[in-house]
Motif scaffolding. Sequence first.
Motif, PDB file in Angstrom:
ATOM      1  N   LEU A   1       0.810  -1.217   0.000  1.00  0.00           N
ATOM      2  CA  LEU A   1       0.000   0.000   0.000  1.00  0.00           C
ATOM      3  C   LEU A   1       0.845   1.269   0.000  1.00  0.00           C
ATOM      4  O   LEU A   1       0.355   2.328  -0.410  1.00  0.00           O
ATOM      5  CB  LEU A   1      -0.922   0.007   1.222  1.00  0.00           C
ATOM      6  N   GLY A   2       2.083   1.191   0.469  1.00  0.00           N
ATOM      7  CA  GLY A   2       2.949   2.357   0.442  1.00  0.00           C
ATOM      8  C   GLY A   2       3.495   2.787   1.779  1.00  0.00           C
ATOM      9  O   GLY A   2       4.695   3.111   1.877  1.00  0.00           O
ATOM     10  N   PRO A   3       2.689   2.847   2.871  1.00  0.00           N
ATOM     11  CA  PRO A   3       3.257   3.287   4.163  1.00  0.00           C
ATOM     12  C   PRO A   3       4.312   2.355   4.713  1.00  0.00           C
ATOM     13  O   PRO A   3       5.184   2.794   5.476  1.00  0.00           O
ATOM     14  CB  PRO A   3       2.024   3.332   5.075  1.00  0.00           C
ATOM     15  N   GLY A   4       4.249   1.073   4.374  1.00  0.00           N
ATOM     16  CA  GLY A   4       5.239   0.129   4.858  1.00  0.00           C
ATOM     17  C   GLY A   4       5.086  -0.153   6.343  1.00  0.00           C
ATOM     18  O   GLY A   4       4.004  -0.049   6.916  1.00  0.00           O
ATOM     19  N   PHE A   5       6.192  -0.498   6.968  1.00  0.00           N
ATOM     20  CA  PHE A   5       6.182  -0.858   8.392  1.00  0.00           C
ATOM     21  C   PHE A   5       7.495  -0.412   9.021  1.00  0.00           C
ATOM     22  O   PHE A   5       8.491  -0.144   8.327  1.00  0.00           O
ATOM     23  CB  PHE A   5       5.974  -2.360   8.591  1.00  0.00           C
ATOM     24  N   ALA A   6       7.462  -0.339  10.344  1.00  0.00           N
ATOM     25  CA  ALA A   6       8.634   0.114  11.102  1.00  0.00           C
ATOM     26  C   ALA A   6       9.372  -1.086  11.665  1.00  0.00           C
ATOM     27  O   ALA A   6       8.768  -2.039  12.160  1.00  0.00           O
ATOM     28  CB  ALA A   6       8.209   1.045  12.233  1.00  0.00           C
ATOM     29  N   LEU A   7      10.686  -1.027  11.605  1.00  0.00           N
ATOM     30  CA  LEU A   7      11.553  -2.024  12.234  1.00  0.00           C
ATOM     31  C   LEU A   7      12.338  -1.343  13.341  1.00  0.00           C
ATOM     32  O   LEU A   7      13.564  -1.330  13.357  1.00  0.00           O
ATOM     33  CB  LEU A   7      12.490  -2.648  11.203  1.00  0.00           C
ATOM     34  N   GLY A   8      11.616  -0.755  14.262  1.00  0.00           N
ATOM     35  CA  GLY A   8      12.230   0.009  15.322  1.00  0.00           C
ATOM     36  C   GLY A   8      11.882   1.482  15.185  1.00  0.00           C
ATOM     37  O   GLY A   8      11.207   1.912  14.242  1.00  0.00           O
TER      38      GLY A   8
ATOM     39  N   ALA B   1      13.829   3.911  14.499  1.00  0.00           N
ATOM     40  CA  ALA B   1      14.679   4.674  13.577  1.00  0.00           C
ATOM     41  C   ALA B   1      14.752   4.047  12.198  1.00  0.00           C
ATOM     42  O   ALA B   1      15.670   4.363  11.436  1.00  0.00           O
ATOM     43  CB  ALA B   1      16.091   4.810  14.154  1.00  0.00           C
ATOM     44  N   SER B   2      13.807   3.187  11.827  1.00  0.00           N
ATOM     45  CA  SER B   2      13.882   2.524  10.537  1.00  0.00           C
ATOM     46  C   SER B   2      12.479   2.288   9.993  1.00  0.00           C
ATOM     47  O   SER B   2      11.577   1.889  10.736  1.00  0.00           O
ATOM     48  CB  SER B   2      14.628   1.186  10.655  1.00  0.00           C
ATOM     49  N   THR B   3      12.303   2.541   8.695  1.00  0.00           N
ATOM     50  CA  THR B   3      11.028   2.340   8.009  1.00  0.00           C
ATOM     51  C   THR B   3      11.294   1.656   6.684  1.00  0.00           C
ATOM     52  O   THR B   3      12.233   2.023   5.954  1.00  0.00           O
ATOM     53  CB  THR B   3      10.302   3.681   7.772  1.00  0.00           C
ATOM     54  N   VAL B   4      10.439   0.677   6.351  1.00  0.00           N
ATOM     55  CA  VAL B   4      10.579  -0.085   5.117  1.00  0.00           C
ATOM     56  C   VAL B   4       9.382   0.212   4.243  1.00  0.00           C
ATOM     57  O   VAL B   4       8.241  -0.059   4.615  1.00  0.00           O
ATOM     58  CB  VAL B   4      10.676  -1.593   5.406  1.00  0.00           C
ATOM     59  N   THR B   5       9.618   0.795   3.067  1.00  0.00           N
ATOM     60  CA  THR B   5       8.583   1.090   2.082  1.00  0.00           C
ATOM     61  C   THR B   5       9.081   0.656   0.698  1.00  0.00           C
ATOM     62  O   THR B   5      10.279   0.402   0.524  1.00  0.00           O
ATOM     63  CB  THR B   5       8.247   2.590   2.065  1.00  0.00           C
ATOM     64  N   PRO B   6       8.207   0.576  -0.300  1.00  0.00           N
ATOM     65  CA  PRO B   6       8.685   0.247  -1.650  1.00  0.00           C
ATOM     66  C   PRO B   6       9.635   1.291  -2.221  1.00  0.00           C
ATOM     67  O   PRO B   6      10.441   0.978  -3.098  1.00  0.00           O
ATOM     68  CB  PRO B   6       7.390   0.167  -2.469  1.00  0.00           C
ATOM     69  N   VAL B   7       9.556   2.529  -1.733  1.00  0.00           N
ATOM     70  CA  VAL B   7      10.439   3.580  -2.253  1.00  0.00           C
ATOM     71  C   VAL B   7      11.857   3.410  -1.733  1.00  0.00           C
ATOM     72  O   VAL B   7      12.830   3.526  -2.485  1.00  0.00           O
ATOM     73  CB  VAL B   7       9.875   4.964  -1.892  1.00  0.00           C
ATOM     74  N   ALA B   8      11.994   3.120  -0.415  1.00  0.00           N
ATOM     75  CA  ALA B   8      13.333   3.006   0.168  1.00  0.00           C
ATOM     76  C   ALA B   8      13.244   2.299   1.504  1.00  0.00           C
ATOM     77  O   ALA B   8      12.194   2.256   2.158  1.00  0.00           O
ATOM     78  CB  ALA B   8      13.974   4.384   0.335  1.00  0.00           C
TER      79      ALA B   8
ATOM     80  N   LEU C   1       8.210  -4.809  20.980  1.00  0.00           N
ATOM     81  CA  LEU C   1       8.942  -6.019  21.369  1.00  0.00           C
ATOM     82  C   LEU C   1      10.042  -5.709  22.371  1.00  0.00           C
ATOM     83  O   LEU C   1      10.889  -6.567  22.618  1.00  0.00           O
ATOM     84  CB  LEU C   1       9.542  -6.701  20.136  1.00  0.00           C
ATOM     85  N   GLY C   2      10.026  -4.528  22.905  1.00  0.00           N
ATOM     86  CA  GLY C   2      11.044  -4.145  23.871  1.00  0.00           C
ATOM     87  C   GLY C   2      11.005  -2.649  24.074  1.00  0.00           C
ATOM     88  O   GLY C   2      10.040  -1.967  23.730  1.00  0.00           O
ATOM     89  N   THR C   3      12.060  -2.136  24.638  1.00  0.00           N
ATOM     90  CA  THR C   3      12.191  -0.700  24.893  1.00  0.00           C
ATOM     91  C   THR C   3      13.167  -0.095  23.897  1.00  0.00           C
ATOM     92  O   THR C   3      13.859  -0.799  23.157  1.00  0.00           O
ATOM     93  CB  THR C   3      12.682  -0.457  26.321  1.00  0.00           C
ATOM     94  N   ARG C   4      13.196   1.212  23.849  1.00  0.00           N
ATOM     95  CA  ARG C   4      14.107   1.969  22.999  1.00  0.00           C
ATOM     96  C   ARG C   4      13.906   1.609  21.534  1.00  0.00           C
ATOM     97  O   ARG C   4      12.903   1.956  20.946  1.00  0.00           O
ATOM     98  CB  ARG C   4      15.548   1.753  23.443  1.00  0.00           C
ATOM     99  N   ALA C   5      14.848   0.876  20.938  1.00  0.00           N
ATOM    100  CA  ALA C   5      14.809   0.643  19.492  1.00  0.00           C
ATOM    101  C   ALA C   5      13.599  -0.183  19.064  1.00  0.00           C
ATOM    102  O   ALA C   5      13.033   0.040  17.998  1.00  0.00           O
ATOM    103  CB  ALA C   5      16.095  -0.050  19.040  1.00  0.00           C
ATOM    104  N   LEU C   6      13.175  -1.156  19.871  1.00  0.00           N
ATOM    105  CA  LEU C   6      12.082  -2.043  19.508  1.00  0.00           C
ATOM    106  C   LEU C   6      10.736  -1.591  20.078  1.00  0.00           C
ATOM    107  O   LEU C   6       9.809  -2.379  20.162  1.00  0.00           O
ATOM    108  CB  LEU C   6      12.380  -3.465  19.984  1.00  0.00           C
ATOM    109  N   ALA C   7      10.650  -0.328  20.471  1.00  0.00           N
ATOM    110  CA  ALA C   7       9.377   0.157  21.010  1.00  0.00           C
ATOM    111  C   ALA C   7       8.308   0.248  19.929  1.00  0.00           C
ATOM    112  O   ALA C   7       7.105   0.203  20.229  1.00  0.00           O
ATOM    113  CB  ALA C   7       9.573   1.523  21.663  1.00  0.00           C
ATOM    114  N   GLU C   8       8.702   0.394  18.655  1.00  0.00           N
ATOM    115  CA  GLU C   8       7.775   0.422  17.525  1.00  0.00           C
ATOM    116  C   GLU C   8       8.171  -0.689  16.566  1.00  0.00           C
ATOM    117  O   GLU C   8       9.290  -0.733  16.074  1.00  0.00           O
ATOM    118  CB  GLU C   8       7.818   1.773  16.816  1.00  0.00           C
ATOM    119  N   PHE C   9       7.212  -1.562  16.328  1.00  0.00           N
ATOM    120  CA  PHE C   9       7.505  -2.724  15.489  1.00  0.00           C
ATOM    121  C   PHE C   9       6.241  -3.092  14.720  1.00  0.00           C
ATOM    122  O   PHE C   9       5.285  -3.579  15.295  1.00  0.00           O
ATOM    123  CB  PHE C   9       7.962  -3.895  16.354  1.00  0.00           C
ATOM    124  N   GLY C  10       6.245  -2.817  13.422  1.00  0.00           N
ATOM    125  CA  GLY C  10       5.084  -3.146  12.609  1.00  0.00           C
ATOM    126  C   GLY C  10       4.522  -1.933  11.896  1.00  0.00           C
ATOM    127  O   GLY C  10       5.070  -0.819  11.959  1.00  0.00           O
TER     128      GLY C  10
END
Length: 532
Positions: A272-279, A281-288, A378-387
Amino acid sequence: MTEGNPSLSAEQGRSAVLALALLRGAVAAGLGLASVVVLVMVLWISSPAPDSNPGGALHAAAGLWLLAHGAELIRTGTLSGVPAPVGLVPLLLAVVPVWLAHRAARDVLVPEEGRPALSAVGAFVLVVSGYLLVGAVVAYCVRDGSPAVRPSSLFFPSAFVVAGAAAAGVWTAAGRPVGPPPSWAPVRLHEALAHRRFRERAGTVWRSAAAGVAVLLGGGALLVAVSLVWHAHSAQQSFVQLSGDWAGRVAVLLLALVLVPNAAVWGAAYGLGPGFALGTASTVTPVAFTGRPALPRFPLLAAVPAEGPGTVLNWSAVAVPVAAGVTVAWFTVRRAVPPNAAREEVWSLRETALAAVLAAVGCGAGTAVLAAAAGGPLGTRALAEFGPVWWLTGAAALVWTALIGVPAALLLRAWRLRGPDGGVWWRRADAVPAEGERAGAAYVAGVPRAASGSGVKPERAPGGGSAPLPVASPATGAASAPASVSVPPAARIRAPDEDEDFAPYDFLPTGPWNERTARPGEAGPSGTGEGA
């Protein structure tokens, strides 16, 4: 007991029904808990070097059962010493408690001979109370230790998940009725729900939205599967490194299986375009693929694309929302222009476009709910946002399906209204005549179209009988004697603006005196002793 003891009073029988409804809710919760406990205990027994006693395994099983309801767990035994939250719910594992609560509420309302009936509200309250009673006991048992449960998450979303599943079971047992709306609702809403046409259109919108969500999930699962095959070596390495014995590998495999629906939602969000977060400080989308991901080793995470800007292969993931928009349009037009339908049964351009827009709204709402359930910390700090971010994913699903579904629905409607000869399909010889053809013509069931449209005015038989006179054929000029048939009320031609639910003579009484031929000496409908 009530069936085997006929001496029970009505009050005793009702008390037994209430106790049975409460027990059904508790049994549903117990069955779900027992299934998780058996699975965890089998894995613990088969492990060659378990790091806990049986009490620890039972504690983990109870925490996993609460996690399946949406509760958030807290891991206390971390390397840093800081408690880490676990809010990522395995969606496949969540199906078990939802289905059990739904089935318990549905089966309570099944009527049984010799027992008093239970109201829908009573069944809902008792089943949910019995289920939540078991959940409260389990939450109390795991209040200490690791993992512990966050108390606030037991109310929302855990209790709401159980209540929603039970409400759906009560609604299913009642035959899935629609309406009536609350008394404070507008009068126009009451009038709309009273018509079958409105209910049919609402059902079409619901089916189109559900089909769009299903296509998004299926396309997301396909993206994950293709990416796993593409990164098969990385997936195999992570699977082997997580555990060295077969019991541990079975546990990793089972965990990956229950997370497959989550991966499908993540794949849909990626397409769809928004992608998902892997922490954080990281986002995965079709653009980058930007940022520094916090990736734990897990086989499903090997499907994540490579870091850096996207390529043509990454951009091809937009085929998933395009397919969802076309699916919404197709399911809408299937009802808007049904095959071999009369002209008044075809939806207008405005009705077709409105149905497609509402289906897109429903698809966006369903996708947002699934995205909210598929992610979590899935945790604190880096893994506070996942999905995926639920509101971005839902908005993207709404925009994609609306921009593609509405024009596609209008184009499909125009295409289905064209006949093989290039004309409108209802102008064929076997279709319903136009308004000009109906004027001044007597439409009789069983008479060929050539006779009814030939300009010959049918006359009544001598003596007022119902049999039509022979009609001259326009081709040969010879008189033909059509069969004597009666015209049922349902065969009459309905005006285009007339509601299909409206039957003007349904309220009239019927009886022997309504017959066209009365018995000798009896008064017919006209008040005489002669047959009409």
